[in-house]
Enzyme design. Structure first.
Site, short mmCIF file in Angstrom:
data_model
loop_
_atom_site.label_atom_id
_atom_site.label_comp_id
_atom_site.label_asym_id
_atom_site.label_seq_id
_atom_site.Cartn_x
_atom_site.Cartn_y
_atom_site.Cartn_z
N LYS A 177 -11.05 12.51 8.02
CA LYS A 177 -10.53 12.19 9.11
C LYS A 177 -10.27 13.01 10.13
O LYS A 177 -10.44 14.92 9.37
CB LYS A 177 -8.79 11.49 8.69
CG LYS A 177 -8.80 9.97 8.44
CD LYS A 177 -7.30 9.97 8.42
CE LYS A 177 -7.13 8.30 7.48
NZ LYS A 177 -7.60 7.47 8.55
N ARG A 189 -7.16 -1.06 1.04
CA ARG A 189 -8.09 -2.44 0.23
C ARG A 189 -8.32 -1.87 -0.81
O ARG A 189 -8.29 -3.11 -1.84
CB ARG A 189 -8.88 -2.30 1.37
CG ARG A 189 -10.47 -1.93 1.60
CD ARG A 189 -11.33 -2.16 2.80
NE ARG A 189 -10.48 -1.64 3.93
CZ ARG A 189 -11.54 -1.34 4.60
NH1 ARG A 189 -12.06 -2.47 5.33
NH2 ARG A 189 -10.50 -1.40 6.73
N LYS A 237 0.51 -1.42 -0.64
CA LYS A 237 0.20 0.15 0.14
C LYS A 237 0.63 1.23 -0.36
O LYS A 237 1.95 1.68 0.75
CB LYS A 237 -0.66 -0.19 0.83
CG LYS A 237 -1.97 1.46 1.92
CD LYS A 237 -2.80 0.86 2.65
CE LYS A 237 -3.50 2.33 2.95
NZ LYS A 237 -4.51 2.56 3.68
N ASP A 261 -12.27 6.89 3.25
CA ASP A 261 -11.42 6.51 4.28
C ASP A 261 -10.96 4.56 4.62
O ASP A 261 -9.59 4.60 4.36
CB ASP A 261 -11.19 6.79 5.70
CG ASP A 261 -10.21 7.07 6.89
OD1 ASP A 261 -9.02 6.99 5.93
OD2 ASP A 261 -10.09 7.86 7.69
N1 BES Z 1 -3.89 4.46 7.02
C1 BES Z 1 -5.93 4.91 7.11
C2 BES Z 1 -5.35 3.72 8.67
C3 BES Z 1 -4.68 3.71 9.25
C4 BES Z 1 -4.80 4.46 10.86
C5 BES Z 1 -3.46 4.04 9.54
C6 BES Z 1 -3.87 4.61 11.98
C7 BES Z 1 -2.62 4.45 10.44
C8 BES Z 1 -2.64 4.69 11.96
C9 BES Z 1 -6.68 3.12 6.61
O1 BES Z 1 -6.62 4.18 5.03
C10 BES Z 1 -7.71 3.91 7.12
O2 BES Z 1 -8.71 5.12 7.40
N2 BES Z 1 -9.17 2.65 7.83
C11 BES Z 1 -9.78 3.26 8.07
C12 BES Z 1 -10.97 2.39 8.06
C13 BES Z 1 -12.46 2.05 8.20
C14 BES Z 1 -12.67 3.19 7.65
C15 BES Z 1 -13.10 1.20 8.15
C16 BES Z 1 -10.55 2.94 10.26
O3 BES Z 1 -9.06 2.49 10.41
O4 BES Z 1 -10.55 3.70 10.30
ZN ZN Z 2 -4.91 4.56 5.00
MN MN Z 3 -7.84 5.71 5.16
#
Ligand code: BES
Ligand code: ZN
Ligand code: MN
Length: 514
Positions: free
Chosen positions: A288, A368, A276, A364
């Site tokens: 965010k 994936r 990724k 967000d």
């Molecule tokens: N890049 C983030 C995940 C992340 C969170 C990495 C904290 C490092 C530190 C990922 O793209 C994301 O935003 N995931 C979401 C998924 C949700 C929307 C289902 C998450 O984990 O909140």
């Molecule tokens: Zn991310």
């Molecule tokens: Mn994200």
């Protein structure tokens, strides 16, 4: 950092700093069992120089505990640094790696630019647990890890890096074995730091295009085949999921492909490493919160790890073919960004067949999406085994804290090779389940799957999403969101990018070497 081996007794080496390990030999417990530190070297002069501080009771040889002696009697060194490895019974290669890092990180802020580390070599104590060749490899790895600092954009930056690192090896060692292991350790340490330097770059300094350029420069240097594509190729390959993330950004995406083909290897497995590479993740339209959003520059750590691992692979030359694919994009909100409710069509494995459709619930959950097309592309290019790494979910830190990464696999045999790799790398992952009940949580009412699975088991439903694209190709998924960034500095590593899982990826690849 220049690195070299020395086979002369450490007591006679003139240096700014001689570092030596100690461990606590106390095996008893309870109020009367005091720490009993002992040096892990056979050098009698070094033992003598350290004797009084070791018997003082002030120093316990706890893991990474240090004590410094100036002008040590009987030694050519200006300073003697004792570095603890903790309880002797629990010393292993990973403690030695960290201990070497601690020695380097002790020296740096004190303006010491040159160090000699005495190999942990007390024949009776350690050789059985950490053979000399293994110790040589991990010591120099740890020295590189410790040497890295993230403050590269300070205008008044003083370069404190260690210029010369020498490992003093006992004369009875098998020199050829130690030299080979040491040389490997240098490659591994440098490759891990290369990945860390990429992860450390802010989003404005490392766009997808620039990440592609950095990967290409590295590939050129070490002799990997490479291609870096952008928007046109995404459309040509019908990478609808990858493009869906990229479409909201003014920065074009980069589809980075690195290929390693060892001479004469024309059959056997082809390993697909998929990373990724979100160079900044705002969340997109599902934006965010502002707090801590700056951290999302490290959302390309999985991609950087694959690039770093490929560097090590190119130099260490295992006998197995490897393809790395990094899907790099920015996740931005804009007038062209995708919206919740949009339906995207992922890349089809077979060009004229339909791709799977994805209902976007949350923009967000973008990692994936880019990985879906990356995994499919790796399979289309012939990968027989897949491994991906991604800062994929916050949920993985809810499950495992920032202590271990999460791992997932659809194939036990492939996963057991990864467990072997972890023994060598010292990186920590915990396997979590996949399964139909989890896959059910991402069924979509309008299309095939949706990109989020609700409140519970977020790291698992994310893995199940990827599983739809790995299908039955043996595959491992590593969720490194909790461990790609070290939140507080430790004695052996600076706060900042950890470089995990470069070492594990490399070792997993090596388990396939023919
Ligand atoms: N890049 C983030 C995940 C992340 C969170 C990495 C904290 C490092 C530190 C990922 O793209 C994301 O935003 N995931 C979401 C998924 C949700 C929307 C289902 C998450 O984990 O909140
Ligand atoms: Zn991310
Ligand atoms: Mn994200």
């Amino acid at each position: 950092m220049r690195t070299q081996l020395s086979f002369v007794p450490p007591a006679g080496i003139a240096t700014e700093l001689l570092a030596v390990f100690a461990a606590d030999t106390q095996t008893g417990k309870g109020p009367d069992s005091k720490p009993t530190p002992r040096l892990l070297t056979d050098d009698a002069a070094v033992q003598a120089a350290a004797a009084s501080v070791l018997s003082s009771g002030e120093y316990k040889a706890a893991a990474n505990e240090t004590v410094l002696l100036h002008a040590p009697a009987g030694l050519a060194a200006k300073r003697l640094l004792i570095v603890g490895l903790g309880k002797l019974a629990r010393v292993n290669a990973h403690k030695v790696r960290d201990g070497a890092g601690s020695a380097v990180r002790f020296a740096k802020p004190r303006g010491i630019r040159e160090i000699v580390l005495a190999q942990p070599s007390s024949a009776s104590l350690l050789d059985a647990v950490v053979p000399l060749a293994v110790a040589a490899r991990v010591a120099v790895e740890g020295a590189f890890v410790g040497d890295f600092d993230p403050d590269t954009y300070r205008s008044d930056r003083k370069d404190q890096s260690i210029q010369s690192f020498t490992l003093a090896v006992p004369a009875f060692a098998d020199r050829a074995a130690v030299e080979a292991a040491f040389a490997q350790g240098v490659i591994v340490g440098e490759s891990q730091n290369f990945a860390r330097s990429l992860v450390n770059e802010p989003g404005n300094k490392l766009t997808p295009t620039i990440l592609g350029r950095r990967a290409a420069e590295m590939a050129q240097e070490v002799g990997l085949e490479w291609e870096v594509h952008s928007t046109g190729k995404l459309h040509e390959l019908k990478m609808g999921a990858f493009w869906a993330v990229s479409q909201g950004s003014a920065e074009p995406p980069a589809l980075i492909v690195l290929r390693y083909t060892p001479q004469g290897v024309t059959d056997g497995p082809i390993l697909g490493l998929v990373g990724k590479g979100i160079t900044f993740d705002t969340g997109g339209i599902s934006i965010k919160p502002a707090d801590n959003m700056e951290r999302m520059k490290y959302d390309m750590a999985g991609g950087a790890a694959m690039i770093g691992a490929m560097r090590a692979i190119a130099l260490l030359k295992p006998r197995v073919r490897v393809i790395a694919i990094v899907c790099a994009a920015e996740n931005m909100p804009s007038g062209t960004a995708q919206k919740p409710g949009d339906v995207q069509t992922a890349m089809p494995l077979v060009p004229d067949k339909p791709g799977k459709t994805i209902e976007i619930i949350n923009t967000d959950a973008e990692g994936r999406l880019v990985l879906a097309d990356g995994l499919t592309y790796a399979r289309q290019l012939g990968a027989t085994h897949l491994i991906d790494a991604a800062t994929l979910t916050g949920a993985i830190s809810v499950a495992l804290a920032k202590v271990m990464g999460g791992s997932f696999s659809n194939d036990d045999a492939t996963y057991s090779k990864f467990e072997q790799a972890l023994q060598v790398s010292g990186e920590r992952f915990w396997r979590l389940p996949l399964g139909e009940e989890y896959a059910d949580l991402i069924k979509s009412d309008i299309g095939d799957i949706k990109n989020t699975g609700g409140r519970y088991g977020g790291a698992i439903t994310a893995a199940e999403f990827l599983h739809h694209f790995a299908e039955d190709t043996p595959w491992i998924h590593l969720d490194i969101a909790g461990i790609a960034w070290v939140e507080d500095s430790r004695p052996y590593i600076a706060k900042g990018p950890s470089g995990i899982p470069v070492r594990s990826i490399l070792e997993w690849v090596r388990t396939f070497s023919l």
